[in-house]
Enzyme design. Structure first.
Site, PDB file in Angstrom:
ATOM      1  N   ASN A   6       0.863  -1.183   0.000  1.00  0.00           N
ATOM      2  CA  ASN A   6       0.000   0.000   0.000  1.00  0.00           C
ATOM      3  C   ASN A   6       0.903   1.238   0.000  1.00  0.00           C
ATOM      4  OD1 ASN A   6      -1.864   2.010   0.446  1.00  0.00           O
ATOM      5  ND2 ASN A   6      -2.289   1.447   2.576  1.00  0.00           N
ATOM      6  N   LYS A   8      -0.048   4.287  -0.224  1.00  0.00           N
ATOM      7  CA  LYS A   8      -0.750   5.452   0.343  1.00  0.00           C
ATOM      8  C   LYS A   8      -0.559   6.657  -0.590  1.00  0.00           C
ATOM      9  CE  LYS A   8       0.188   3.412   4.756  1.00  0.00           C
ATOM     10  NZ  LYS A   8       0.175   3.528   6.188  1.00  0.00           N
ATOM     11  N   HIS A  82      -9.491   0.572   5.173  1.00  0.00           N
ATOM     12  CA  HIS A  82      -8.182   0.877   5.771  1.00  0.00           C
ATOM     13  C   HIS A  82      -8.358   1.863   6.923  1.00  0.00           C
ATOM     14  CE1 HIS A  82      -4.081   2.336   6.272  1.00  0.00           C
ATOM     15  NE2 HIS A  82      -3.712   1.193   5.717  1.00  0.00           N
ATOM     16  N   GLU A  84      -6.749   4.369   7.888  1.00  0.00           N
ATOM     17  CA  GLU A  84      -6.605   5.802   7.580  1.00  0.00           C
ATOM     18  C   GLU A  84      -7.885   6.367   6.974  1.00  0.00           C
ATOM     19  OE1 GLU A  84      -2.921   5.384   5.477  1.00  0.00           O
ATOM     20  OE2 GLU A  84      -1.940   4.927   7.378  1.00  0.00           O
ATOM     21  N   GLU A 151      -4.966  -5.240  10.704  1.00  0.00           N
ATOM     22  CA  GLU A 151      -3.937  -4.216  10.852  1.00  0.00           C
ATOM     23  C   GLU A 151      -4.213  -3.380  12.103  1.00  0.00           C
ATOM     24  OE1 GLU A 151      -2.074  -3.113   6.844  1.00  0.00           O
ATOM     25  OE2 GLU A 151      -3.921  -1.998   6.986  1.00  0.00           O
ATOM     26  N   GLY A 157       2.548   2.149  10.538  1.00  0.00           N
ATOM     27  CA  GLY A 157       3.441   3.289  10.323  1.00  0.00           C
ATOM     28  C   GLY A 157       4.208   3.723  11.562  1.00  0.00           C
ATOM     29  N   SER A 187       3.701  -2.268  10.272  1.00  0.00           N
ATOM     30  CA  SER A 187       5.158  -2.268  10.465  1.00  0.00           C
ATOM     31  C   SER A 187       5.819  -3.604  10.123  1.00  0.00           C
ATOM     32  CB  SER A 187       5.506  -1.825  11.887  1.00  0.00           C
ATOM     33  OG  SER A 187       5.082  -0.487  12.077  1.00  0.00           O
TER      34      SER A 187
HETATM   35  C1  PEP Z   1      -0.672   0.007   6.021  1.00  0.00           C
HETATM   36  O1  PEP Z   1      -0.899   1.200   5.993  1.00  0.00           O
HETATM   37  O2  PEP Z   1      -1.490  -0.773   5.509  1.00  0.00           O
HETATM   38  C2  PEP Z   1       0.553  -0.469   6.669  1.00  0.00           C
HETATM   39  C3  PEP Z   1       0.600  -1.712   7.006  1.00  0.00           C
HETATM   40  O3  PEP Z   1       1.556   0.457   6.885  1.00  0.00           O
HETATM   41  P1  PEP Z   1       3.004   0.182   7.540  1.00  0.00           P
HETATM   42  O4  PEP Z   1       3.570  -1.064   6.931  1.00  0.00           O
HETATM   43  O5  PEP Z   1       3.803   1.390   7.208  1.00  0.00           O
HETATM   44  O6  PEP Z   1       2.793   0.005   9.014  1.00  0.00           O
END
Ligand code: PEP
Length: 231
Positions: A6, A8, A82, A84, A151, A157, A187
Site C-alpha cells: 500500500n 498510500k 483501511h 486511515e 492491521e 506506520g 510495520s
Molecule cells: C498500512 O498502511 O497498511 C501499513 C501496514 O503500513 P506500515 O507497513 O507502514 O505500518
C-alpha cells in the site's frame, strides 16, 4: 502466500511505472503480489489495485473516482476499510459496508482491512474481538474474492509491529469468522516478515512504508516464497 503493498499518498506516476518495471525482473514463485498505488498512478496491470473508490459508476462526487475510472484501467481489485480512511477520512462502518457491497457486486477482489486502536488493545483480547466484530458488520465474510487484512492501528506506520503472540491470538479469533485468506499489516519489515508469515492463520502481509523501496519489497516477496515452501 500474499504480499501486498500500500503506497498510500506516496510516489508519482513515473515512479510507480519504474517500480513495476523493476518488479518484472523477479519471479514471484507462487506468491500473489498486489500493489495499491495512488489514484494518479493507476496502470492497466493485473498486479494493481485501487486504494479507494466511490461506490458508484460515476456521478457528482467531487474528488472521488468510481467504477468507470477503474474500468478504464481494467482494475478489479480494491482496498476497503483501511484505518486511515476510517479514522482520518471519517468513513463509517455503514458507508464501508455499502462500498463493500458495491464492489462485491462488480466482482472485485476485496482486500478488507480491520484493526483496533491502542486504547482497545490495552483492554485485552476480548475487547479487541468485540471491536473487530463492529468492523465486520454488514460485510459478507464468505465472499469468494475476499482477503481480510488485520492491521492494528497502533502498529501502522509506527515501526512497532504487533507481537507474534498477539498476531497469533487475534488471527485465530478472526479465523472463527472467515475461511478467507488473512493478512497481517502493521510495520512489517524485512527483519520480521519471515517470523510473521510463519504464524498459524497468517496467509500473507500488507506492507506500507517498507514497500516503498522496490529492492526491499522484492526481498520480501522472495522471503514469502521461501516461507510458502516451508509452511
Ligand atoms: C498500512 O498502511 O497498511 C501499513 C501496514 O503500513 P506500515 O507497513 O507502514 O505500518
Amino acid at each position: 502466500m500474499i504480499v501486498a503493498a500500500n503506497f498510500k499518498m506516496h510516489k508519482t506516476r513515473k515512479e510507480v511505472k519504474k517500480y513495476l518495471e523493476e518488479l518484472k525482473n523477479i519471479k514471484f514463485n507462487g506468491v500473489k503480489v498486489a500493489i495499491f498505488p495512488p489514484q494518479s498512478a493507476l496502470f492497466e496491470d493485473k498486479i494493481i489495485g485501487a486504494q479507494n473508490a466511490y461506490p458508484a459508476i460515476n456521478g457528482a462526487y467531487t474528488g472521488e473516482i468510481g467504477l468507470e475510472q477503474l474500468n478504464e484501467f481494467n482494475i478489479k481489485r480494491i482496498l476497503i476499510g483501511h484505518s486511515e480512511r476510517r479514522h482520518i477520512l471519517g468513513e463509517t462502518q455503514e458507508f464501508i459496508a455499502k462500498k463493500f457491497e458495491f464492489f462485491k457486486n462488480e466482482g472485485f477482489e476485496i482486500f478488507y482491512c480491520i484493526g483496533e486502536p491502542l486504547e482497545i488493545r490495552e483492554k485485552g483480547i476480548e475487547a479487541v474481538i468485540e471491536y473487530l466484530k463492529g468492523q465486520i458488520e454488514g460485510i459478507d465474510l464468505g465472499y469468494e474474492k475476499l482477503i481480510v487484512a488485520y492491521e492494528p492501528v497502533w502498529a501502522i506506520g509506527t515501526g512497532v509491529s504487533a507481537k507474534i503472540e498477539q498476531i497469533k491470538k487475534t488471527h485465530a479469533e478472526i479465523r472463527k469468522f472467515t475461511s478467507k485468506p488473512l493478512l497481517y499489516g502493521g510495520s512489517v519489515k524485512l527483519n520480521n516478515i519471515e517470523e510473521i508469515l510463519s504464524i498459524e492463520n497468517v496467509d500473507g502481509v500488507l506492507v506500507g512504508s517498507a514497500s516503498l523501496d522496490v529492492n526491499v519489497f522484492k526481498e520480501m516477496i522472495e522471503k514469502a516464497a521461501e516461507c510458502k515452501i516451508s509452511k
